[in-house]
Design a protein around this motif. Structure first.
Motif, PDB file in Angstrom:
ATOM      1  N   UNK A 206       0.824  -1.215   0.000  1.00 19.39           N
ATOM      2  CA  UNK A 206       0.000   0.000   0.000  1.00 19.39           C
ATOM      3  C   UNK A 206       0.859   1.267   0.000  1.00 19.39           C
ATOM      4  N   UNK A 207       1.305   1.701   1.181  1.00 16.75           N
ATOM      5  CA  UNK A 207       2.015   2.976   1.295  1.00 16.75           C
ATOM      6  C   UNK A 207       3.292   3.020   0.464  1.00 16.75           C
ATOM      7  N   UNK A 208       4.037   1.932   0.436  1.00 18.21           N
ATOM      8  CA  UNK A 208       5.280   1.881  -0.338  1.00 18.21           C
ATOM      9  C   UNK A 208       5.002   2.202  -1.808  1.00 18.21           C
ATOM     10  N   UNK A 209       3.973   1.582  -2.350  1.00 25.77           N
ATOM     11  CA  UNK A 209       3.606   1.841  -3.743  1.00 25.77           C
ATOM     12  C   UNK A 209       3.166   3.290  -3.948  1.00 25.77           C
ATOM     13  N   UNK A 210       2.398   3.805  -2.990  1.00 27.91           N
ATOM     14  CA  UNK A 210       1.876   5.169  -3.123  1.00 27.91           C
ATOM     15  C   UNK A 210       2.997   6.201  -3.196  1.00 27.91           C
ATOM     16  N   UNK A 211       4.018   6.036  -2.362  1.00 23.05           N
ATOM     17  CA  UNK A 211       5.142   6.980  -2.410  1.00 23.05           C
ATOM     18  C   UNK A 211       5.945   6.807  -3.691  1.00 23.05           C
ATOM     19  N   UNK A 212       6.124   5.591  -4.138  1.00 18.32           N
ATOM     20  CA  UNK A 212       6.877   5.380  -5.378  1.00 18.32           C
ATOM     21  C   UNK A 212       6.187   6.023  -6.575  1.00 18.32           C
ATOM     22  N   UNK A 213       4.870   6.086  -6.547  1.00 16.01           N
ATOM     23  CA  UNK A 213       4.145   6.703  -7.646  1.00 16.01           C
ATOM     24  C   UNK A 213       4.538   8.167  -7.829  1.00 16.01           C
ATOM     25  N   UNK A 214       4.944   8.834  -6.756  1.00 16.08           N
ATOM     26  CA  UNK A 214       5.340  10.231  -6.875  1.00 16.08           C
ATOM     27  C   UNK A 214       6.634  10.382  -7.674  1.00 16.08           C
ATOM     28  N   UNK A 215       7.522   9.411  -7.561  1.00 17.42           N
ATOM     29  CA  UNK A 215       8.746   9.425  -8.352  1.00 17.42           C
ATOM     30  C   UNK A 215       8.409   9.215  -9.830  1.00 17.42           C
ATOM     31  N   UNK A 216       7.491   8.307 -10.058  1.00 12.28           N
ATOM     32  CA  UNK A 216       7.121   7.963 -11.426  1.00 12.28           C
ATOM     33  C   UNK A 216       6.428   9.125 -12.124  1.00 12.28           C
ATOM     34  N   UNK A 217       5.403   9.666 -11.494  1.00  9.56           N
ATOM     35  CA  UNK A 217       4.653  10.740 -12.127  1.00  9.56           C
ATOM     36  C   UNK A 217       5.496  12.000 -12.275  1.00  9.56           C
TER      37      UNK A 217
END
Length: 331
Positions: A206-217
């Protein structure tokens, strides 16, 4: 917003001593707060001390969000990011653009990560991270800007403004390699930020993926190519065994899933490292791969220069597995 000369080079001198490992963290005495930031060209391994904050040149030819290239030299996108250099087949099936490798433009590879990735300068124990060795595997058109720093999680790196710093500098056609998970798995460690005590732990699903999305976007918004790099396993073995455990498998799995969900390239360093460790065995891994502390004990998380160089080679190999144009810059 920072305004800086394009070719300004900041030289950082940092003396980092190897430390022990706390359970699930980067070191026994808490996170390593004093790494060197490193920028290298093709000869970037083994303790370069220069750190350039210049952005690479732009890339001709736009790309669509689907990764299909527009016409022109260097015009295709990588995956959904768009604008990646040279226009090779993207992770989402984008078409070839531009000509042969001679037409590939200069690119910068930015790296975000933790102490297994960061640059160490003048380490008495010959400690190294794979980020400082990566430039050795590419030609002179690739500039590696290693922004990894010890003791960071996907969340802490963002909270400290480090992601914003990368996004200020990254340009169309550049690459952004992101590896976290080593500290994010620690269920007991905490850090202080703005007067708050914050846990290192991030749930991988959950949270790990959510923070990684900020790097991606963030990278995609700047027409750069984000690449997720799964965290390498620790030295979980005994005796002369050739079978290693994989305590970070959940974080590697989360990165692979997120890559599939968002059509983003993933370099599975976790799987590649595990296969390498199983091949050399527990004894060899403790002698000349993982870091040996001053007291002769083995730090089962961090690497010596040999191990870091092997890891960097695995990352470079992963650019080919992922179908990245960056692989066309290989030596």
């Amino acid at each position: 917003m920072r305004i800086r000369p394009i070719f300004m080079t900041v030289v950082l001198h940092s003396f980092v001593a190897g430390t022990g490992l706390a359970s699930g963290g980067c070191s026994s005495g808490g996170p390593d707060e004093h790494p060197a930031t490193q920028t290298t060209g093709s000869g970037g391994g083994g303790g370069s001390t220069s750190a350039s904050t210049s952005a690479s040149s732009g890339v001709g030819g736009a790309s669509s969000a689907s990764g299909t290239s527009a016409a022109g030299v260097g015009g295709a996108g990588e995956g959904g990011a768009g604008g990646a250099a040279g226009g090779a087949m993207s992770a989402s099936g984008g078409s070839e653009g531009g000509g042969g490798s001679a037409e590939l433009p200069d690119v910068t590879v930015y790296i975000a990560g933790d102490s297994t990735v960061q640059t160490y300068v003048n380490s008495a124990l010959h400690q190294a991270g794979w980020g400082q060795m990566l430039g050795e595997f590419f030609d002179e058109r690739v500039r590696v800007d290693n922004r990894a720093i010890g003791g960071r999680t996907a969340r802490r790196y963002i909270e400290e403004g480090r992601l914003d710093d990368v996004l200020e500098d990254i340009q169309r056609g550049d690459y952004f390699l992101v590896q976290f998970g080593t500290n994010d798995s620690n269920k007991t460690a905490t850090y202080e930020h703005d007067g708050e005590t914050i846990p290192y732990y991030l749930d991988p699903a959950t949270d790990f993926k959510s923070y990684l999305e900020q790097y991606i976007t963030g990278a995609q918004a700047r027409a750069a190519t984000p690449v997720l790099v799964t965290p390498p396993p620790r030295r979980s073995c005994s005796g002369d065994s050739h079978e290693f455990g994989n305590g970070l498998s959940a974080y590697a799995k989360a990165m692979r899933e997120l890559g599939d969900e968002l059509d983003v390239a993933v370099i599975d360093l976790n799987a590649k490292t595990l296969a390498h460790l199983n091949s050399i065995g527990c004894v060899a891994a403790g002698e000349d791969f993982f870091l040996v502390r001053a007291d002769g004990s083995v730090d089962g998380t961090h690497f010596n220069e040999t191990g870091a160089r092997v890891m960097a080679g695995l990352v470079a190999d992963g650019t080919e597995d992922a179908g990245l144009t960056l692989a066309r810059y290989r030596k």
